[in-house]
Design an enzyme around this catalytic site. Structure first.
Site, PDB file in Angstrom:
ATOM      1  N   LYS A  10      32.932  25.778 -11.022  1.00 43.03           N
ATOM      2  CA  LYS A  10      33.572  25.939  -9.284  1.00 43.03           C
ATOM      3  C   LYS A  10      32.176  26.567  -8.711  1.00 43.03           C
ATOM      4  O   LYS A  10      31.099  26.033  -9.234  1.00 43.03           O
ATOM      5  CB  LYS A  10      34.196  26.862  -9.573  1.00 43.03           C
ATOM      6  CG  LYS A  10      34.156  28.263 -10.612  1.00 43.03           C
ATOM      7  CD  LYS A  10      35.155  29.579 -11.124  1.00 43.03           C
ATOM      8  CE  LYS A  10      34.565  30.929 -11.697  1.00 43.03           C
ATOM      9  NZ  LYS A  10      34.463  31.734 -10.621  1.00 43.03           N
TER      10      LYS A  10
ATOM     11  N   ARG B 124      44.714  39.865 -11.332  1.00 40.64           N
ATOM     12  CA  ARG B 124      44.408  38.715 -10.654  1.00 40.64           C
ATOM     13  C   ARG B 124      45.619  38.063 -10.686  1.00 40.64           C
ATOM     14  O   ARG B 124      46.763  37.912 -10.071  1.00 40.64           O
ATOM     15  CB  ARG B 124      42.542  39.009 -10.851  1.00 40.64           C
ATOM     16  CG  ARG B 124      42.129  38.549  -9.700  1.00 40.64           C
ATOM     17  CD  ARG B 124      40.533  38.519  -9.898  1.00 40.64           C
ATOM     18  NE  ARG B 124      40.321  37.174 -11.137  1.00 40.64           N
ATOM     19  CZ  ARG B 124      38.923  36.900 -10.895  1.00 40.64           C
ATOM     20  NH1 ARG B 124      37.983  37.634 -10.704  1.00 40.64           N
ATOM     21  NH2 ARG B 124      38.826  36.172 -11.992  1.00 40.64           N
TER      22      ARG B 124
ATOM     23  N   TYR C  48      12.155  43.649  12.094  1.00 37.08           N
ATOM     24  CA  TYR C  48      13.975  44.189  12.992  1.00 37.08           C
ATOM     25  C   TYR C  48      13.828  45.652  12.862  1.00 37.08           C
ATOM     26  O   TYR C  48      13.550  45.629  11.631  1.00 37.08           O
ATOM     27  CB  TYR C  48      14.798  43.601  12.953  1.00 37.08           C
ATOM     28  CG  TYR C  48      14.949  41.625  13.828  1.00 37.08           C
ATOM     29  CD1 TYR C  48      15.420  42.136  14.914  1.00 37.08           C
ATOM     30  CD2 TYR C  48      14.898  41.052  13.194  1.00 37.08           C
ATOM     31  CE1 TYR C  48      15.310  40.947  15.776  1.00 37.08           C
ATOM     32  CE2 TYR C  48      15.709  39.908  13.610  1.00 37.08           C
ATOM     33  CZ  TYR C  48      15.580  39.925  14.775  1.00 37.08           C
ATOM     34  OH  TYR C  48      16.039  38.844  15.553  1.00 37.08           O
TER      35      TYR C  48
ATOM     36  N   MET D 137      17.314  36.341   9.903  1.00 32.81           N
ATOM     37  CA  MET D 137      18.495  35.219   9.740  1.00 32.81           C
ATOM     38  C   MET D 137      17.891  34.208   9.002  1.00 32.81           C
ATOM     39  O   MET D 137      17.722  33.410   7.816  1.00 32.81           O
ATOM     40  CB  MET D 137      19.146  34.993  10.847  1.00 32.81           C
ATOM     41  CG  MET D 137      20.157  33.444  10.523  1.00 32.81           C
ATOM     42  SD  MET D 137      20.972  33.585  12.696  1.00 32.81           S
ATOM     43  CE  MET D 137      21.557  34.686  12.150  1.00 32.81           C
TER      44      MET D 137
HETATM   45  C1  PLP Z   1      38.904  32.211 -14.969  1.00 27.62           C
HETATM   46  C2  PLP Z   1      37.593  32.011 -15.709  1.00 27.62           C
HETATM   47  N1  PLP Z   1      37.249  31.909 -16.574  1.00 27.62           N
HETATM   48  C3  PLP Z   1      35.587  31.405 -16.814  1.00 27.62           C
HETATM   49  C4  PLP Z   1      34.983  32.251 -16.114  1.00 27.62           C
HETATM   50  C5  PLP Z   1      33.494  32.010 -15.974  1.00 27.62           C
HETATM   51  O1  PLP Z   1      32.519  32.471 -15.578  1.00 27.62           O
HETATM   52  P1  PLP Z   1      31.517  33.022 -16.300  1.00 27.62           P
HETATM   53  O2  PLP Z   1      30.593  32.709 -15.185  1.00 27.62           O
HETATM   54  O3  PLP Z   1      30.996  34.430 -16.649  1.00 27.62           O
HETATM   55  O4  PLP Z   1      30.499  32.495 -17.850  1.00 27.62           O
HETATM   56  C6  PLP Z   1      35.470  32.230 -14.927  1.00 27.62           C
HETATM   57  C7  PLP Z   1      34.730  32.639 -13.740  1.00 27.62           C
HETATM   58  O5  PLP Z   1      34.448  33.522 -13.157  1.00 27.62           O
HETATM   59  C8  PLP Z   1      36.806  32.326 -14.054  1.00 27.62           C
HETATM   60  O6  PLP Z   1      37.074  32.549 -13.322  1.00 27.62           O
END
Ligand code: PLP
Length: 397
Positions: A53, A159, A281, A329
């Site tokens: 992701k 969550r 700055y 920046m």
């Molecule tokens: C549901 C879920 N599984 C697995 C992962 C992977 O976690 P990590 O990057 O700590 O291995 C995440 C990452 O946030 C997650 O949200």
């Protein structure tokens, strides 16, 4: 020097030419492969999936996923539907028929009116509520095709995922999932990076119960750090992200993962300071002189976090060069007084993340975590992918 095109690189954003960039970001695809293999070894017979992701934690979901597919990975997780579509395109375009059926699971849950897209792109929704389960069931019943889905049960994150009261309803009315084709039942650990935290065993117990209510499909609990909690946490499939990209899975212990990225900023200008002068700055740093200050065109717009002001550290070779004054920046200023002049000409490279200052160290200095450092990496860097096995070299099991 020309860089070979990595597998999947064509799907990444427009490249910034080396000469135009303020910094060079090198991503070592072989290190990702080696991390995948070392997690596979640690898991014994359990296969790791790969969490890609947020554009492969900032490193390019296309090149990362194709590299992992070459290493044998066939199960991927993304957060958003749109990421799943992009990933499917990247895997299809890699031109290997084996990759076409890779599983892509979308962790974010089923958003309204997205069912057709899941079907068309062959993505697997991770259902996180009874409402989502109902919607998916109706959709599959209408099509008369039991499309795969996952169920996420919340065991302590508050969550995503079925909350305990919804799991209790399912226990009483198991017919709610009767005709579903459940691929995975998952939960997510809140404190896996703290091995002694009592929440880990609480969640493990809760997940045992989840599996009694939902014994269908495979079970998955562990993220990267969860893998290091031991085999009780491994179940049928692990879901590492961070460790694949070189982040230490157990903070405070020696990092067993190979470092994947190197970020090298270019010196744009060197200022000699003879009499005391303030830098940057807010005039927060005072160079007493005699000193030399190098300006490097990397700033918070590139993900070099402002919290690194007067805290971050770069290296020129093995010479430490502390960040002095505020990160702005587009620029940082580094004290290079102790570095021989011939190493500090304009264009010379400074390791902002490198062998002497890995991601987790930079994260500590910035008061954050490696995840944020990686996913903040900006798009003004010249990206160089090194390594990555060719399609013909793939190893599958
Ligand atoms: C549901 C879920 N599984 C697995 C992962 C992977 O976690 P990590 O990057 O700590 O291995 C995440 C990452 O946030 C997650 O949200």
């Amino acid at each position: 020097m020309s860089t070979p095109t990595p597998p999947g690189a064509a799907f990444h954003s427009t490249p910034v030419p080396e000469t135009h960039a303020g910094a060079v970001l090198t991503i070592d695809l072989d290190a990702i492969t080696s991390n995948y293999q070392s997690l596979t070894d640690r898991l014994g017979g359990v296969k790791p999936a790969a969490v890609v992701k947020a554009d492969g934690y900032g490193l390019g979901a296309g090149p990362v996923a194709v590299t992992l597919a070459n290493a044998g990975c066939r199960v991927f997780f993304v957060a958003h539907l749109e990421e799943g579509i992009g990933l499917r395109n990247s895997l299809n375009a890699a031109g290997d028929s084996d990759f076409v059926n890779a599983e892509i699971h979308v962790l974010g849950g089923l958003m309204p009116d997205t069912q057709d897209t899941y079907d068309a792109i062959r993505l697997i929704p991770v259902l996180g509520s009874l409402d989502q389960i109902h919607t998916w069931k109706q959709f599959c019943d209408r099509l008369d095709r039991p499309l795969p889905c996952d169920i996420h049960a919340d065991t302590g994150m508050c969550r995503l995922g079925l909350p305990p009261d919804e799991l209790a309803k399912l226990e009483i009315e198991p017919g709610r999932v009767d005709s579903l084709n459940i691929n995975l039942v998952i939960s997510h650990l809140a404190c896996a990076d703290e091995p002694d935290h009592p929440k880990n065993t609480e969640q493990l117990d809760a997940f045992h119960h989840v599996r009694k209510v939902l014994p269908q499909g495979r079970a998955s609990l562990a993220n990267s750090s969860g893998i290091f909690l031991g085999s009780d946490y491994h179940y049928d499939l692990a879901r590492p992200g961070a460790a694949l990209y070189g982040i230490a899975p157990v903070p405070g212990r020696a990092n067993p993962m190979a470092q994947v990225i190197r970020l090298q900023g270019k010196i744009a200008q060197v200022r000699g300071v003879d009499t005391p002068e303030t830098v940057g700055y807010g005039a927060t740093h005072r160079a007493e002189g005699p000193a030399r200050i190098a300006t490097v065109p990397v700033g918070y717009a590139d993900g070099y976090l402002r919290h690194l002001s007067s805290k971050g550290s770069g290296y020129i070779g093995n010479f430490p060069v502390p960040v002095v004054g505020r990160v702005s920046m587009d620029l940082i200023t580094l004290d290079i007084t102790g570095v021989p002049e011939h190493l500090c000409a304009p264009g010379a490279l400074v390791d902002l993340i490198g062998p002497n200052n890995p991601i987790d160290q930079i994260a500590d200095e910035a008061g954050t975590i490696g995840y944020e450092i990686l996913t903040s990496l900006g798009n003004r860097y010249h990206r160089v992918y090194v390594g990555g096995s060719r399609l013909g070299d793939k190893e599958t099991s």
